[in-house]
Design a protein around this motif. Structure first.
Motif, PDB file in Angstrom:
ATOM      1  N   HIS A 185      54.623  36.150 -53.105  1.00 40.19           N
ATOM      2  CA  HIS A 185      53.288  36.755 -53.117  1.00 40.19           C
ATOM      3  C   HIS A 185      52.774  36.833 -51.687  1.00 40.19           C
ATOM      4  O   HIS A 185      53.402  36.337 -50.747  1.00 40.19           O
ATOM      5  CB  HIS A 185      52.319  35.985 -54.023  1.00 40.19           C
ATOM      6  N   TRP A 186      51.630  37.498 -51.521  1.00 39.62           N
ATOM      7  CA  TRP A 186      51.039  37.681 -50.207  1.00 39.62           C
ATOM      8  C   TRP A 186      50.052  36.563 -49.902  1.00 39.62           C
ATOM      9  O   TRP A 186      49.442  35.990 -50.805  1.00 39.62           O
ATOM     10  CB  TRP A 186      50.330  39.035 -50.124  1.00 39.62           C
ATOM     11  N   LEU A 187      49.899  36.277 -48.619  1.00 41.10           N
ATOM     12  CA  LEU A 187      48.936  35.310 -48.141  1.00 41.10           C
ATOM     13  C   LEU A 187      47.931  36.007 -47.237  1.00 41.10           C
ATOM     14  O   LEU A 187      48.280  36.945 -46.513  1.00 41.10           O
ATOM     15  CB  LEU A 187      49.622  34.193 -47.340  1.00 41.10           C
ATOM     16  N   VAL A 188      46.673  35.561 -47.285  1.00 33.63           N
ATOM     17  CA  VAL A 188      45.630  36.088 -46.405  1.00 33.63           C
ATOM     18  C   VAL A 188      45.498  35.164 -45.203  1.00 33.63           C
ATOM     19  O   VAL A 188      45.337  33.949 -45.353  1.00 33.63           O
ATOM     20  CB  VAL A 188      44.266  36.179 -47.122  1.00 33.63           C
ATOM     21  N   ARG A 189      45.554  35.733 -44.002  1.00 32.45           N
ATOM     22  CA  ARG A 189      45.247  34.982 -42.796  1.00 32.45           C
ATOM     23  C   ARG A 189      43.752  35.106 -42.519  1.00 32.45           C
ATOM     24  O   ARG A 189      43.172  36.193 -42.652  1.00 32.45           O
ATOM     25  CB  ARG A 189      46.048  35.498 -41.596  1.00 32.45           C
ATOM     26  N   ILE A 190      43.114  33.990 -42.125  1.00 30.03           N
ATOM     27  CA  ILE A 190      41.657  33.940 -41.976  1.00 30.03           C
ATOM     28  C   ILE A 190      41.293  33.742 -40.516  1.00 30.03           C
ATOM     29  O   ILE A 190      41.874  32.890 -39.824  1.00 30.03           O
ATOM     30  CB  ILE A 190      41.064  32.798 -42.825  1.00 30.03           C
ATOM     31  N   CYS A 191      40.326  34.510 -40.040  1.00 33.46           N
ATOM     32  CA  CYS A 191      39.872  34.411 -38.649  1.00 33.46           C
ATOM     33  C   CYS A 191      39.340  33.011 -38.359  1.00 33.46           C
ATOM     34  O   CYS A 191      38.463  32.517 -39.073  1.00 33.46           O
ATOM     35  CB  CYS A 191      38.772  35.445 -38.375  1.00 33.46           C
TER      36      CYS A 191
ATOM     37  N   ARG B 293      48.376  39.852 -59.561  1.00 31.37           N
ATOM     38  CA  ARG B 293      47.467  40.726 -60.309  1.00 31.37           C
ATOM     39  C   ARG B 293      46.416  41.341 -59.392  1.00 31.37           C
ATOM     40  O   ARG B 293      46.039  42.497 -59.551  1.00 31.37           O
ATOM     41  CB  ARG B 293      46.801  39.913 -61.414  1.00 31.37           C
ATOM     42  N   GLN B 294      45.923  40.569 -58.420  1.00 33.57           N
ATOM     43  CA  GLN B 294      44.846  41.057 -57.554  1.00 33.57           C
ATOM     44  C   GLN B 294      45.349  41.850 -56.345  1.00 33.57           C
ATOM     45  O   GLN B 294      44.564  42.553 -55.709  1.00 33.57           O
ATOM     46  CB  GLN B 294      44.015  39.872 -57.047  1.00 33.57           C
ATOM     47  N   TRP B 295      46.632  41.731 -56.006  1.00 30.82           N
ATOM     48  CA  TRP B 295      47.119  42.341 -54.774  1.00 30.82           C
ATOM     49  C   TRP B 295      46.830  43.844 -54.669  1.00 30.82           C
ATOM     50  O   TRP B 295      46.353  44.303 -53.615  1.00 30.82           O
ATOM     51  CB  TRP B 295      48.607  42.066 -54.591  1.00 30.82           C
ATOM     52  N   PRO B 296      47.080  44.668 -55.689  1.00 33.47           N
ATOM     53  CA  PRO B 296      46.761  46.099 -55.543  1.00 33.47           C
ATOM     54  C   PRO B 296      45.296  46.353 -55.204  1.00 33.47           C
ATOM     55  O   PRO B 296      44.990  47.185 -54.340  1.00 33.47           O
ATOM     56  CB  PRO B 296      47.134  46.689 -56.911  1.00 33.47           C
ATOM     57  N   ALA B 297      44.380  45.642 -55.867  1.00 30.22           N
ATOM     58  CA  ALA B 297      42.954  45.832 -55.600  1.00 30.22           C
ATOM     59  C   ALA B 297      42.588  45.316 -54.215  1.00 30.22           C
ATOM     60  O   ALA B 297      41.783  45.930 -53.501  1.00 30.22           O
ATOM     61  CB  ALA B 297      42.116  45.126 -56.666  1.00 30.22           C
TER      62      ALA B 297
END
Length: 259
Positions: free
Chosen positions: A223-229, A240-244
């Motif tokens: 799955h994908w991970l979000v990098r945060i500033c 499930r949320q990745w496309p949105a």
């Protein structure tokens, strides 16, 4: 003196000094019919919250249009107190006179306030009608602050400081660069209130759009991970949320911010 005629402790909140003084004088004029005592005069919402923490307040006469924190947001924070004071809104702008203000919990006075109308509003307050928090949420613009009760005080956290919101049991954790705060609110309600600021990346997590530094693939977990500033932790994005999430944060540029 019985409970009906006991003086109510009143906090007047208005950013204009003449307006505060007029309300003080009107309260004096109707003291025989509706006894009150002024416990404070505040020029803005922040000052009002400090005064509420320092002493008991029965009634707040609150202007709606104020810089920094308007009267509606102030009322939202006050409604979260264990024993919130009653609130009567006072304003020069009649566009706020909507059906929500006809609820028993909240009265609405249009400037210039008349003594007879103020007397009637205080009579409603004496009926001990609670502030309806849900009605405040329906009519308010998005808040500028989250409020947290810490050691008997109200802590205000600017919404713009929050990197992400994560559901933890019955609470929501609001994370800033410096620390975590516990909010007694639901993630669903926060998502509905701040659709332009936060994006759902997981069933239990919303992230601030402005806090997203990019994405990277976790091949092991697929799955994908979000990098945060400005923050070391990376948050997972559900399949499930990745496309949105991709559509909301990357638009039509699939490669942007992704590595």
């Amino acid at each position: 003196m019985n409970a009906v005629t006991a003086p109510l402790g009143v906090l007047v909140v208005d950013d204009e000094a003449p307006a505060r003084e007029r309300l003080r004088d009107l309260l004096g004029d109707i003291a025989a019919q509706q006894p009150t005592r002024i416990v404070g005069m505040a020029a803005n919402g922040h000052e009002a919250l400090r005064l509420i923490e320092a002493q008991p307040v029965d009634l707040m006469l609150v202007d709606i249009r104020m810089p920094g924190m308007d009267g509606i947001e102030l009322a939202q924070h006050v409604a979260r107190l264990a024993a919130p004071p009653r609130i009567v809104f006072v304003t020069a702008y009649d566009q706020y006179a909507v059906d929500a203000f006809e609820l028993n919990a909240i009265d609405y006075l249009l400037k210039p306030v008349r003594a007879q109308r103020l007397e009637a509003a205080i009579a409603k307050v004496r009926a001990s009608m609670p502030v309806a928090r849900d009605s405040l949420d329906r009519i308010a613009e998005p808040r500028r602050h989250f409020s947290v009760s810490e050691r008997g005080r109200i802590a205000l956290i600017p919404v713009t400081d929050v990197l992400f919101l994560k559901a933890e049991l019955k609470y929501v954790t609001a994370r800033t660069v410096e620390r975590e705060y516990l909010l007694d609110e639901s993630l669903v309600q926060l998502e509905q209130e701040f659709p332009e600021r936060f994006v759902r990346i997981h069933r239990n997590c919303l992230i601030a759009r402005a806090a997203v530094a990019g994405f990277e693939r976790d091949e092991a977990a697929e799955h994908w991970l979000v990098r945060i500033c400005g923050f070391d932790e990376k948050l997972p994005v559900s399949r499930r949320q990745w496309p949105a999430v991709r559509a909301a944060l990357l638009g039509n540029e699939p490669g942007s911010g992704v590595k």
